[in-house]
Design a protein around this motif. Structure first.
Motif, short mmCIF file in Angstrom:
data_model
loop_
_atom_site.label_atom_id
_atom_site.label_comp_id
_atom_site.label_asym_id
_atom_site.label_seq_id
_atom_site.Cartn_x
_atom_site.Cartn_y
_atom_site.Cartn_z
N VAL A 271 65.20 34.60 18.56
CA VAL A 271 63.75 34.34 18.57
C VAL A 271 63.03 35.31 17.64
CG1 VAL A 271 61.68 34.33 20.00
CG2 VAL A 271 63.78 33.31 20.86
N ASP A 272 63.42 36.60 17.67
CA ASP A 272 62.79 37.57 16.79
C ASP A 272 62.99 37.20 15.32
OD1 ASP A 272 61.98 38.96 18.97
OD2 ASP A 272 63.45 40.57 18.81
N SER A 273 64.20 36.76 14.98
CA SER A 273 64.48 36.36 13.60
C SER A 273 63.65 35.15 13.20
CB SER A 273 65.98 36.06 13.45
OG SER A 273 66.26 35.58 12.16
N ARG A 274 63.52 34.19 14.10
CA ARG A 274 62.73 32.99 13.79
C ARG A 274 61.25 33.32 13.67
NH1 ARG A 274 64.69 28.62 18.10
NH2 ARG A 274 63.10 27.38 17.03
N VAL A 275 60.77 34.27 14.46
CA VAL A 275 59.36 34.69 14.34
C VAL A 275 59.11 35.31 12.97
CG1 VAL A 275 57.68 36.36 15.19
CG2 VAL A 275 58.91 34.95 16.80
N GLU A 276 60.03 36.17 12.54
CA GLU A 276 59.88 36.80 11.22
C GLU A 276 59.88 35.75 10.11
OE1 GLU A 276 62.92 39.69 10.86
OE2 GLU A 276 62.13 41.01 12.42
N SER A 277 60.79 34.78 10.20
CA SER A 277 60.86 33.73 9.18
C SER A 277 59.59 32.88 9.18
CB SER A 277 62.08 32.84 9.43
OG SER A 277 63.27 33.58 9.36
N ALA A 278 59.07 32.57 10.37
CA ALA A 278 57.85 31.77 10.47
C ALA A 278 56.65 32.52 9.90
CB ALA A 278 57.60 31.39 11.92
N GLU A 279 56.57 33.80 10.15
CA GLU A 279 55.46 34.59 9.60
C GLU A 279 55.53 34.66 8.08
OE1 GLU A 279 55.90 38.26 11.65
OE2 GLU A 279 54.61 37.68 13.34
N ALA A 280 56.75 34.81 7.53
CA ALA A 280 56.91 34.82 6.08
C ALA A 280 56.52 33.48 5.47
CB ALA A 280 58.35 35.19 5.71
N ALA A 281 56.92 32.37 6.14
CA ALA A 281 56.56 31.04 5.65
C ALA A 281 55.05 30.84 5.67
CB ALA A 281 57.26 29.97 6.49
N LEU A 282 54.39 31.32 6.71
CA LEU A 282 52.93 31.21 6.78
C LEU A 282 52.26 31.99 5.65
CD1 LEU A 282 52.12 31.43 10.60
CD2 LEU A 282 51.62 29.54 9.08
N LYS A 283 52.80 33.15 5.35
CA LYS A 283 52.23 33.96 4.27
C LYS A 283 52.35 33.22 2.94
CE LYS A 283 52.48 38.60 2.27
NZ LYS A 283 53.17 39.92 2.32
N ARG A 284 53.49 32.59 2.70
CA ARG A 284 53.67 31.83 1.46
C ARG A 284 52.74 30.63 1.40
NH1 ARG A 284 59.16 33.00 2.61
NH2 ARG A 284 59.43 30.92 3.52
N GLY B 137 44.63 23.28 -6.37
CA GLY B 137 43.59 22.90 -7.32
C GLY B 137 42.87 21.62 -6.98
N THR B 138 43.50 20.75 -6.17
CA THR B 138 42.88 19.47 -5.82
C THR B 138 42.70 19.36 -4.32
OG1 THR B 138 45.01 18.33 -5.64
CG2 THR B 138 43.99 18.41 -7.84
N VAL B 139 41.87 18.39 -3.92
CA VAL B 139 41.63 18.17 -2.49
C VAL B 139 42.90 17.71 -1.80
CG1 VAL B 139 40.31 16.82 -0.83
CG2 VAL B 139 39.21 17.62 -2.92
N GLY B 140 43.69 16.87 -2.48
CA GLY B 140 44.94 16.41 -1.89
C GLY B 140 45.90 17.55 -1.63
N GLU B 141 46.00 18.48 -2.56
CA GLU B 141 46.88 19.63 -2.38
C GLU B 141 46.39 20.51 -1.23
OE1 GLU B 141 46.96 21.57 -6.09
OE2 GLU B 141 48.35 20.16 -7.04
N VAL B 142 45.07 20.69 -1.15
CA VAL B 142 44.51 21.50 -0.07
C VAL B 142 44.83 20.88 1.29
CG1 VAL B 142 42.37 22.31 0.99
CG2 VAL B 142 42.69 22.52 -1.47
N LEU B 143 44.63 19.56 1.41
CA LEU B 143 44.90 18.88 2.68
C LEU B 143 46.38 18.95 3.05
CD1 LEU B 143 42.64 15.71 2.32
CD2 LEU B 143 42.21 17.74 3.70
N GLN B 144 47.24 18.76 2.07
CA GLN B 144 48.68 18.79 2.34
C GLN B 144 49.13 20.17 2.79
OE1 GLN B 144 51.05 17.58 -0.99
NE2 GLN B 144 52.99 17.67 0.13
N VAL B 145 48.68 21.20 2.08
CA VAL B 145 49.07 22.56 2.46
C VAL B 145 48.46 22.95 3.80
CG1 VAL B 145 48.98 24.98 1.78
CG2 VAL B 145 49.39 23.23 0.05
#
Length: 289
Positions: A156-169, A178-186
């Protein structure tokens, strides 16, 4: 002359191949250091990385020198006492003295008994359980379990660290959209990852609590006198047996009547139809005679 030129050309080719091989080997050796960001673990030697990075289980238990297992303790204790209420009060006092608390309490009035769910510090678990088993009354039963959750905590600790890194990216990508579509998707992906991270952190907190606090379920029951055996012989015994058989017969009869009741309209109609046909046949015979 021609042989000399061929020899020089072959020498140049061999020199070029050797230089290319050495350069490729050097690039491969330097690739991890070149690709790793500043402050990364790749900048250290392998032995240094392995010795300096504590495992997730060690972080949970607070011991980075030697391996320490994370154990979740639970116990189910049943005791018999003279009076339920004073026993429950004393049990709460014992748990409170050990810095524990009552997570849930239920009292049953029909058969005097009570059920209490305690949470006590893991280091005080053995002494609290021993006190509850010996100081309240007669111990009827005791069941204990110890679950090793070290690997689950590490996962669980490892998955939390990976999830936090993914959120940062994802937040970085959102700032560069640059576009509304990209903003909505991200943004949609960001919300999903945040929900996953919240669930992981809730599980992480639950596991930490299970390790730090032992769970003790105490069931307190009152002592009861054994009922005296009744004498079924003699007049009273026969009367009781006869009355029991009579009530059983009446109950069975009423059950049968209740079962036939839905069919009564059909049976009544069938009875009158048969009666009509019999009378009609008898009338025809009388006229023929």
């Amino acid at each position: 002359m021609r042989k000399a030129l061929c020899a020089v050309a072959a020498l140049l080719v061999l020199t070029g191949c050797s230089s290319s091989t050495d350069q490729s080997t050097s690039l491969q050796a330097d690739a991890p250091r070149a690709a790793a960001p500043e402050g990364s673990a790749y900048q250290a030697e392998p032995s240094a990385r392995e010795s300096s990075a504590p495992s997730a289980a060690d972080r949970e238990t607070g011991d980075t020198g030697t391996e320490q297992r994370a154990i979740a303790y639970t116990a189910d204790l049943r005791v018999r006492v003279e009076k339920v209420e004073p026993a429950t009060v004393k049990a709460k006092e014992l748990v409170d003295a050990a810095k524990g608390y009552v997570a849930r309490e239920r009292t049953y009035g029909t058969t005097p008994s009570a059920r209490l769910d305690f949470q006590v510090p893991a280091e005080r678990y053995p002494e609290v359980l021993d006190a509850l088993a010996k100081q309240l009354g007669e111990k009827v039963s005791l069941e204990q379990s110890a679950e090793d959750v070290t690997e689950e905590i590490a996962d669980v600790d490892s998955r939390v660290e990976s999830a936090e890194a993914a959120l940062k990216r994802l937040r970085t990508l959102l700032s560069r959209a640059g576009t509304v579509g990209e903003v909505l998707q991200v943004s949609e992906e960001l919300d999903q990852r945040q929900a996953d991270l919240d669930a992981l952190k809730a599980r992480q907190k639950s596991l930490s609590k299970r390790v730090k606090e032992a769970a003790i379920t105490l069931v307190v029951v009152s002592e009861k006198e054994e009922p005296a055996e009744e004498d079924d012989s003699g007049f009273l015994g026969g009367l009781k047996a006869g009355w029991s058989d009579f009530t059983g017969f009446v109950s069975g009869l009423l059950t049968g009547v209740g079962w036939l009741l839905p069919f009564s309209p059909f049976l009544v109609g069938l009875f009158f139809l048969g009666r009509f046909l019999i009378r009609r046949r008898a009338r025809r015979r009388g006229q023929a005679a």
